[in-house]
Design a protein around this motif. Structure first.
Motif, PDB file in Angstrom:
ATOM      1  N   GLY A   1     -34.612 114.967  31.083  1.00  0.00           N
ATOM      2  CA  GLY A   1     -33.796 116.172  30.947  1.00  0.00           C
ATOM      3  C   GLY A   1     -32.570 116.121  31.843  1.00  0.00           C
ATOM      4  O   GLY A   1     -32.632 115.634  32.963  1.00  0.00           O
TER       5      GLY A   1
ATOM      6  N   PHE B   1     -29.496 118.704  33.243  1.00  0.00           N
ATOM      7  CA  PHE B   1     -29.175 120.132  33.333  1.00  0.00           C
ATOM      8  C   PHE B   1     -27.844 120.346  34.037  1.00  0.00           C
ATOM      9  O   PHE B   1     -27.475 119.602  34.952  1.00  0.00           O
ATOM     10  CB  PHE B   1     -30.284 120.853  34.111  1.00  0.00           C
TER      11      PHE B   1
ATOM     12  N   ILE C   1     -23.121 122.389  28.053  1.00  0.00           N
ATOM     13  CA  ILE C   1     -24.404 122.487  27.349  1.00  0.00           C
ATOM     14  C   ILE C   1     -24.276 121.922  25.937  1.00  0.00           C
ATOM     15  O   ILE C   1     -23.346 122.270  25.204  1.00  0.00           O
ATOM     16  CB  ILE C   1     -24.903 123.965  27.279  1.00  0.00           C
TER      17      ILE C   1
ATOM     18  N   ARG D   1     -28.703 120.474  29.025  1.00  0.00           N
ATOM     19  CA  ARG D   1     -29.342 121.773  28.817  1.00  0.00           C
ATOM     20  C   ARG D   1     -29.002 122.739  29.951  1.00  0.00           C
ATOM     21  O   ARG D   1     -28.658 122.322  31.056  1.00  0.00           O
ATOM     22  CB  ARG D   1     -30.863 121.576  28.735  1.00  0.00           C
TER      23      ARG D   1
ATOM     24  N   GLU E   1     -31.644 127.304  32.951  1.00  0.00           N
ATOM     25  CA  GLU E   1     -32.781 128.183  32.636  1.00  0.00           C
ATOM     26  C   GLU E   1     -33.918 127.434  31.939  1.00  0.00           C
ATOM     27  O   GLU E   1     -35.070 127.874  31.962  1.00  0.00           O
ATOM     28  CB  GLU E   1     -32.337 129.349  31.727  1.00  0.00           C
ATOM     29  N   ASP E   2     -33.588 126.316  31.289  1.00  0.00           N
ATOM     30  CA  ASP E   2     -34.620 125.539  30.579  1.00  0.00           C
ATOM     31  C   ASP E   2     -35.449 124.655  31.518  1.00  0.00           C
ATOM     32  O   ASP E   2     -36.453 124.081  31.108  1.00  0.00           O
ATOM     33  CB  ASP E   2     -33.959 124.598  29.544  1.00  0.00           C
ATOM     34  N   MET E   3     -34.992 124.548  32.752  1.00  0.00           N
ATOM     35  CA  MET E   3     -35.578 123.576  33.679  1.00  0.00           C
ATOM     36  C   MET E   3     -37.055 123.833  34.002  1.00  0.00           C
ATOM     37  O   MET E   3     -37.886 122.903  33.886  1.00  0.00           O
ATOM     38  CB  MET E   3     -34.741 123.534  34.952  1.00  0.00           C
TER      39      MET E   3
ATOM     40  N   LEU F   1     -39.551 125.203  32.481  1.00  0.00           N
ATOM     41  CA  LEU F   1     -40.492 124.891  31.404  1.00  0.00           C
ATOM     42  C   LEU F   1     -40.613 123.384  31.181  1.00  0.00           C
ATOM     43  O   LEU F   1     -41.714 122.852  31.023  1.00  0.00           O
ATOM     44  CB  LEU F   1     -40.063 125.590  30.107  1.00  0.00           C
ATOM     45  N   LEU F   2     -39.468 122.702  31.209  1.00  0.00           N
ATOM     46  CA  LEU F   2     -39.503 121.248  31.003  1.00  0.00           C
ATOM     47  C   LEU F   2     -40.277 120.544  32.121  1.00  0.00           C
ATOM     48  O   LEU F   2     -41.071 119.639  31.863  1.00  0.00           O
ATOM     49  CB  LEU F   2     -38.085 120.666  30.918  1.00  0.00           C
TER      50      LEU F   2
ATOM     51  N   GLU G   1     -43.940 121.207  31.343  1.00  0.00           N
ATOM     52  CA  GLU G   1     -44.407 120.525  30.119  1.00  0.00           C
ATOM     53  C   GLU G   1     -44.569 119.017  30.303  1.00  0.00           C
ATOM     54  O   GLU G   1     -45.519 118.409  29.823  1.00  0.00           O
ATOM     55  CB  GLU G   1     -43.412 120.758  28.973  1.00  0.00           C
TER      56      GLU G   1
ATOM     57  N   ASN H   1     -40.175 124.940  41.464  1.00  0.00           N
ATOM     58  CA  ASN H   1     -40.775 124.593  40.172  1.00  0.00           C
ATOM     59  C   ASN H   1     -41.664 123.351  40.209  1.00  0.00           C
ATOM     60  O   ASN H   1     -42.066 122.841  39.161  1.00  0.00           O
ATOM     61  CB  ASN H   1     -39.681 124.450  39.117  1.00  0.00           C
TER      62      ASN H   1
END
Lengths: 216, 216
Positions: free
Chosen positions: B114, B116, B123, B133, B136-138, B140-141, B144, B169
């Motif tokens: 990923g 960011f 983006i 990306r 804000e997507d960080m 979750l990635l 996951e 995170n």
């Protein structure tokens, strides 16, 4: 002025961390600092800091700490930062170009004075405030500007040949981004900036939790 | 499997150099290597190599040397390279973009999963085979993909904030290109890839000739 005693490499590795931190602390107007506070700021055990600095004589006062500006300037002298260091970059691919621009933003004692590439299509293009030059121009520039340091950002298969040319022309320190170990004479030092090495070190410490303090 | 004993940091720093060299030697079809020959190839004193490897048990035979494949695989296991390491990159400026492309060429155990950036204009742009990306997507990635390592290539003034978000995170290792010392909890390790640090180390050794052998 060369030191007569052999300073541990780990000490030399840490001095730039102290130096960077002291610069920042000085900018904030702080005049005195203890090894404890410096330790927290740089992530090094205070006893290691005291031992590191003790190699260079009395730089602080017991129970009082260090004068920020005095210590900063002492470390600068130790590191050889009381002079300017011109350096060159060989390899103007994406990584090389990005490194050249990066230095323009953050360089202080180190000034990029030449960017070289083998590819004729790149000659004359501008990067980091200067034009990319052909490899043939390198020997004269190294001599004229008394360059001792080179950054190498060429592919693995070209790196050894480039290192050989650099050494032949008087370069004494190479910062190499190529993912191979360069073979150089004993009086030339190579730092490996290939980040896969650092990723592997991180992998080790993450796999072996609780091992990650800076010790000796 | 964590080691119970504390391995010197300088040993861990050198293991990736041995590993990189052994990979190359293996590709050339060489089966046995002595610490002398390995020493010349990596620029480390053979006695230091033997001491480094002795931390991990009997990896070679006295007077014979090391089996290249066996030693390579042993070091891989020690470093945690018997698993895959997904990592993310924060900061898609020129340097970040170049680093992402570079990994695509050379990455092996470390896979960029990923990229960011805070800048809305970036983006969706493609770099290193993936789309940039939003920050804000960080979280979750990271969750996951079970990401533990992050590369940080943002400006100095944003780096501490980014480090804080990464740690929050679950990131345990940071490779930082920002020219500041990041403050992180003790269970998180930061490697400084800011090349001004390496340039300063080179300046030291060039100023103090004859000091530049890898010792302890």
């Amino acid at each position: 002025m060369p030191f007569r005693i052999k300073i541990p490499r780990s000490t030399i590795e840490r001095l730039p961390l102290y130096y960077r931190c002291l610069n920042l602390i000085e900018e904030h107007g702080i005049e005195e600092i203890s090894s404890q506070v410096l330790g927290v700021r740089v992530g090094v055990d205070p006893s290691v800091i005291r031992k590191d600095l003790a190699w260079f004589g009395e730089l602080g006062k017991r129970g009082v700490g260090y004068n920020v500006t005095y210590l900063k300037e002492a470390i600068a002298r130790i590191l050889g930062l009381d002079r300017e260091w011109p350096f060159i970059l060989v390899g103007a691919g994406k990584l090389g170009m990005a490194l050249a621009e990066h230095n323009r933003k953050y360089g202080r004692h180190f000034h990029l004075v030449g960017v070289f590439d083998r590819d004729p299509a790149k000659i004359g293009l501008e990067v980091g405030g200067m034009q990319i030059r052909p490899m043939e121009d390198m020997p004269l520039l190294i001599k004229e500007k008394d360059v001792k340091i080179a950054m190498v950002a060429v592919p693995a298969e070209e790196a050894q040949k480039v290192a050989h040319e650099l050494v032949k022309n008087g370069i004494k320190g190479i910062l190499s981004y190529a993912p191979i170990t360069l073979s150089v004479p004993p009086d030339v030092l190579v730092y490996n900036a290939d980040y896969n090495l650092d990723l592997q070190r991180l992998a080790y410490y993450i796999s072996n939790e609780g091992e990650q303090t800076w010790g000796e």
